[in-house]
Scaffold this motif. Structure first.
Motif, PDB file in Angstrom:
ATOM      1  N   HIS A  89      11.398  10.422 -10.295  1.00 61.83           N
ATOM      2  CA  HIS A  89      12.964  10.870 -10.402  1.00 61.83           C
ATOM      3  C   HIS A  89      13.022  11.399 -10.903  1.00 61.83           C
ATOM      4  O   HIS A  89      13.445  12.421 -11.109  1.00 61.83           O
ATOM      5  CB  HIS A  89      13.421   9.527 -10.639  1.00 61.83           C
ATOM      6  N   GLY A  90      12.333  12.192 -12.292  1.00 59.34           N
ATOM      7  CA  GLY A  90      12.189  12.343 -13.660  1.00 59.34           C
ATOM      8  C   GLY A  90      11.997  13.866 -13.418  1.00 59.34           C
ATOM      9  O   GLY A  90      12.448  14.997 -13.688  1.00 59.34           O
ATOM     10  N   ILE A  91      10.805  13.905 -12.460  1.00 64.13           N
ATOM     11  CA  ILE A  91      10.398  15.431 -12.136  1.00 64.13           C
ATOM     12  C   ILE A  91      11.654  16.274 -10.998  1.00 64.13           C
ATOM     13  O   ILE A  91      11.903  17.374 -11.258  1.00 64.13           O
ATOM     14  CB  ILE A  91       8.771  14.952 -11.421  1.00 64.13           C
ATOM     15  N   LEU A  92      11.643  15.264 -10.048  1.00 64.95           N
ATOM     16  CA  LEU A  92      12.912  15.206  -9.417  1.00 64.95           C
ATOM     17  C   LEU A  92      13.589  16.094 -10.148  1.00 64.95           C
ATOM     18  O   LEU A  92      14.746  16.677  -9.615  1.00 64.95           O
ATOM     19  CB  LEU A  92      13.061  14.844  -8.250  1.00 64.95           C
ATOM     20  N   THR A  93      14.163  15.240 -11.307  1.00 66.12           N
ATOM     21  CA  THR A  93      15.411  15.608 -12.032  1.00 66.12           C
ATOM     22  C   THR A  93      15.355  17.084 -12.768  1.00 66.12           C
ATOM     23  O   THR A  93      16.161  17.953 -12.138  1.00 66.12           O
ATOM     24  CB  THR A  93      16.124  14.699 -12.417  1.00 66.12           C
ATOM     25  N   VAL A  94      14.074  17.188 -13.063  1.00 64.72           N
ATOM     26  CA  VAL A  94      13.883  18.576 -13.863  1.00 64.72           C
ATOM     27  C   VAL A  94      13.926  19.727 -12.690  1.00 64.72           C
ATOM     28  O   VAL A  94      14.407  20.882 -12.604  1.00 64.72           O
ATOM     29  CB  VAL A  94      12.550  18.089 -14.413  1.00 64.72           C
ATOM     30  N   ALA A  95      12.960  19.563 -11.703  1.00 64.76           N
ATOM     31  CA  ALA A  95      12.837  20.747 -11.025  1.00 64.76           C
ATOM     32  C   ALA A  95      14.592  20.743 -10.686  1.00 64.76           C
ATOM     33  O   ALA A  95      14.280  22.170  -9.595  1.00 64.76           O
ATOM     34  CB  ALA A  95      11.877  20.531  -9.303  1.00 64.76           C
ATOM     35  N   SER A  96      15.139  19.923  -9.972  1.00 59.61           N
ATOM     36  CA  SER A  96      16.433  20.582  -9.461  1.00 59.61           C
ATOM     37  C   SER A  96      17.252  20.919 -10.394  1.00 59.61           C
ATOM     38  O   SER A  96      17.696  22.439 -10.060  1.00 59.61           O
ATOM     39  CB  SER A  96      17.674  18.625  -9.374  1.00 59.61           C
ATOM     40  N   LEU A  97      17.483  20.560 -11.698  1.00 59.85           N
ATOM     41  CA  LEU A  97      17.933  21.079 -12.904  1.00 59.85           C
ATOM     42  C   LEU A  97      17.459  22.919 -12.923  1.00 59.85           C
ATOM     43  O   LEU A  97      18.423  23.354 -12.743  1.00 59.85           O
ATOM     44  CB  LEU A  97      17.340  20.279 -14.064  1.00 59.85           C
ATOM     45  N   ILE A  98      16.341  23.010 -12.435  1.00 63.11           N
ATOM     46  CA  ILE A  98      16.078  24.455 -12.690  1.00 63.11           C
ATOM     47  C   ILE A  98      16.142  25.166 -11.249  1.00 63.11           C
ATOM     48  O   ILE A  98      16.978  26.579 -11.554  1.00 63.11           O
ATOM     49  CB  ILE A  98      14.540  24.726 -12.497  1.00 63.11           C
ATOM     50  N   ALA A  99      15.996  24.937 -10.548  1.00 64.07           N
ATOM     51  CA  ALA A  99      17.037  25.437  -8.975  1.00 64.07           C
ATOM     52  C   ALA A  99      18.678  25.680  -9.322  1.00 64.07           C
ATOM     53  O   ALA A  99      18.463  26.520  -8.954  1.00 64.07           O
ATOM     54  CB  ALA A  99      16.310  24.427  -8.174  1.00 64.07           C
ATOM     55  N   LEU A 100      19.321  24.467  -9.134  1.00 59.63           N
ATOM     56  CA  LEU A 100      20.851  25.221  -9.714  1.00 59.63           C
ATOM     57  C   LEU A 100      20.955  25.922 -11.203  1.00 59.63           C
ATOM     58  O   LEU A 100      22.121  26.274 -10.773  1.00 59.63           O
ATOM     59  CB  LEU A 100      21.271  23.636  -9.481  1.00 59.63           C
ATOM     60  N   PHE A 101      20.412  26.526 -11.753  1.00 59.18           N
ATOM     61  CA  PHE A 101      20.451  26.279 -13.624  1.00 59.18           C
ATOM     62  C   PHE A 101      21.741  27.844 -13.375  1.00 59.18           C
ATOM     63  O   PHE A 101      22.037  28.949 -12.955  1.00 59.18           O
ATOM     64  CB  PHE A 101      19.051  26.439 -14.405  1.00 59.18           C
ATOM     65  N   ARG A 116       1.011  -1.287  -0.249  1.00 56.28           N
ATOM     66  CA  ARG A 116      -0.087   0.223   0.056  1.00 56.28           C
ATOM     67  C   ARG A 116       1.135   1.230  -0.159  1.00 56.28           C
ATOM     68  O   ARG A 116       1.783   1.106   0.629  1.00 56.28           O
ATOM     69  CB  ARG A 116      -1.213  -0.046   1.338  1.00 56.28           C
ATOM     70  N   GLY A 117       0.802   2.208  -1.116  1.00 57.26           N
ATOM     71  CA  GLY A 117       1.518   3.060  -0.994  1.00 57.26           C
ATOM     72  C   GLY A 117       2.787   3.533  -1.496  1.00 57.26           C
ATOM     73  O   GLY A 117       3.745   4.173  -2.422  1.00 57.26           O
ATOM     74  N   GLY A 118       3.022   1.637  -2.484  1.00 57.83           N
ATOM     75  CA  GLY A 118       3.911   1.355  -3.140  1.00 57.83           C
ATOM     76  C   GLY A 118       3.963   2.616  -4.398  1.00 57.83           C
ATOM     77  O   GLY A 118       2.546   2.210  -5.334  1.00 57.83           O
ATOM     78  N   ARG A 119       4.883   2.811  -5.927  1.00 59.35           N
ATOM     79  CA  ARG A 119       4.558   2.796  -6.797  1.00 59.35           C
ATOM     80  C   ARG A 119       5.341   1.912  -7.580  1.00 59.35           C
ATOM     81  O   ARG A 119       6.466   1.338  -7.050  1.00 59.35           O
ATOM     82  CB  ARG A 119       5.337   4.335  -6.956  1.00 59.35           C
ATOM     83  N   GLY A 120       4.487   1.922  -8.849  1.00 63.27           N
ATOM     84  CA  GLY A 120       5.488   1.160 -10.098  1.00 63.27           C
ATOM     85  C   GLY A 120       6.443   1.340 -10.457  1.00 63.27           C
ATOM     86  O   GLY A 120       6.709   2.241 -10.397  1.00 63.27           O
ATOM     87  N   LEU A 121       6.716   1.033 -11.520  1.00 56.75           N
ATOM     88  CA  LEU A 121       8.568   0.981 -12.131  1.00 56.75           C
ATOM     89  C   LEU A 121       8.255   2.275 -13.172  1.00 56.75           C
ATOM     90  O   LEU A 121       9.362   3.384 -12.752  1.00 56.75           O
ATOM     91  CB  LEU A 121       8.693   0.249 -12.998  1.00 56.75           C
ATOM     92  N   ALA A 122       6.585   2.566 -13.803  1.00 62.16           N
ATOM     93  CA  ALA A 122       6.584   3.607 -14.341  1.00 62.16           C
ATOM     94  C   ALA A 122       6.034   4.845 -13.466  1.00 62.16           C
ATOM     95  O   ALA A 122       6.738   6.377 -13.608  1.00 62.16           O
ATOM     96  CB  ALA A 122       5.332   3.687 -14.925  1.00 62.16           C
ATOM     97  N   GLY A 123       5.854   4.903 -12.567  1.00 64.07           N
ATOM     98  CA  GLY A 123       5.566   6.084 -11.213  1.00 64.07           C
ATOM     99  C   GLY A 123       7.182   6.596 -10.813  1.00 64.07           C
ATOM    100  O   GLY A 123       7.343   7.691 -10.325  1.00 64.07           O
ATOM    101  N   THR A 124       7.604   5.700 -10.416  1.00 65.41           N
ATOM    102  CA  THR A 124       9.194   5.895 -10.040  1.00 65.41           C
ATOM    103  C   THR A 124       9.870   6.797 -10.752  1.00 65.41           C
ATOM    104  O   THR A 124      11.082   7.778 -10.226  1.00 65.41           O
ATOM    105  CB  THR A 124       9.774   4.505  -9.423  1.00 65.41           C
ATOM    106  N   LEU A 125      10.173   6.709 -11.908  1.00 66.32           N
ATOM    107  CA  LEU A 125      10.563   6.793 -13.162  1.00 66.32           C
ATOM    108  C   LEU A 125      10.585   8.008 -13.690  1.00 66.32           C
ATOM    109  O   LEU A 125      11.488   9.031 -13.638  1.00 66.32           O
ATOM    110  CB  LEU A 125      11.087   6.021 -14.450  1.00 66.32           C
ATOM    111  N   ALA A 126       9.306   8.474 -12.746  1.00 64.51           N
ATOM    112  CA  ALA A 126       8.098   9.712 -13.549  1.00 64.51           C
ATOM    113  C   ALA A 126       8.846  10.325 -12.104  1.00 64.51           C
ATOM    114  O   ALA A 126       9.096  11.475 -12.069  1.00 64.51           O
ATOM    115  CB  ALA A 126       7.013   9.632 -13.313  1.00 64.51           C
TER     116      ALA A 126
END
Length: 302
Positions: A39-51, A27-37
């Motif tokens: 992580h992708g969102i966090l990566t983009v947010a980090s790049l926006i913050a660091l740019f 319960r509350g776990g994510r599948g592979l697609a949810g995990t990739l999504a």
């Protein structure tokens, strides 16, 4: 009887092996697609913050003041001359001293006042204690431009113009109300039985606050200290108005020396901004362990 038993056993032997149990997702776990999504969102947010930070560092390596208009030309002529000039030809270390004196003074005085205020309102029920906290909150509604004139008059009468103490008191008037609300919410999460245990052991109310409550409120104090430090370190309007001696300028005011009516040395401003970020980052590193805990616990009760 035996024939029936043999037939049942044969049937049991011929039954297919039970299918492997289907993996169930917690319960509350994510599948592979949810995990990739995620992580992708966090990566983009980090790049926006660091740019912006990376861009500021990149511009600080350009030797000319107009390199920000043609950033592609910086690659072939990167240099650290801007940093050398800022450290040797400007009042950088005077600005650093002034900024640290004002910021640490605001942090020390502001946290002490806010902690005692928040504890008193959290534990004591005196007439008007609710209205008192609302008054503190209302003081945050006034814009800085409205407060500069009366504060200047008050500091002038107290002969605190162009002094560190005067600027520290002005910053405390901004930091203390918010920090008092923050710490009041954090003190509400500390069981009242701790205060009663301190009284049973013979501690005075102040002794209970100092020896029992403050150690438990360390995360909340860290958040209040960080907010007070940042408030004083990056403020411009009050520092520009109340500091007259260029040797007492803080970093925020010292940066204005690179901008004149007809010229702006943006390469030096970028180099100075990068150097300014170092003490703030160091202070953040010291209190980061308690920031999340303090912000979360302080916001659970009001």
């Amino acid at each position: 009887m035996s024939t029936t038993t043999v037939q049942k056993s044969a049937t049991a032997d011929q039954a297919p092996a039970s299918a492997p149990r289907r993996a169930t997702r917690r319960r509350g776990g994510r599948g592979l697609a949810g995990t990739l999504a995620s992580h992708g969102i966090l990566t983009v947010a980090s790049l926006i913050a660091l740019f912006p930070i990376a861009w500021l560092v990149f511009l600080s390596l350009g030797p000319d003041k107009d390199d920000y208009l043609h950033p592609g030309r910086i690659w072939g002529k990167m240099t650290f001359e801007n940093y050398s000039y800022v450290l040797t030809e400007t009042n950088f270390f005077d600005w650093l001293k002034s900024s640290l004196v004002v910021s640490l003074g605001t942090t020390f005085i502001g946290v002490i006042i806010a902690a005692t205020t928040g504890y008193a309102v959290s534990r004591m029920r005196f007439p008007g204690y609710r209205k008192f906290m609302w008054v503190l909150l209302v003081t945050q509604m006034f814009p800085i431009a409205v407060l500069i004139v009366p504060m200047y008059q008050i500091l002038s009468e107290l002969q605190l113009i162009d002094t560190y103490l005067g600027l520290i008191l002005v910053y405390c008037s901004t930091a203390v109300p918010y920090c008092a609300w923050l710490l009041k919410g954090y003190f509400d999460t500390i069981p009242f039985e701790i205060d009663e245990a301190g009284r049973v052991d013979g501690l005075s109310p102040f002794g209970t606050f100092l020896r029992l409550i403050l150690p438990l409120a360390r995360p909340g104090l860290a958040v209040a200290a960080f907010y007070s430090f940042i408030t004083a370190f990056g403020e411009v309007a009050f520092a520009t108005t109340f500091l007259l001696d260029d040797e007492k300028y803080t970093f925020a005011v010292g940066l204005q020396s690179f901008v004149s009516e007809h010229d702006a040395q943006r390469n030096l401003m970028a180099a100075t901004a990068v150097l300014i970020a170092i003490p703030v980052s160091a202070f953040f590193y010291l209190v980061q362990k308690n920031l999340v805990t303090g912000l979360t616990a302080g916001g659970t009760k009001g």
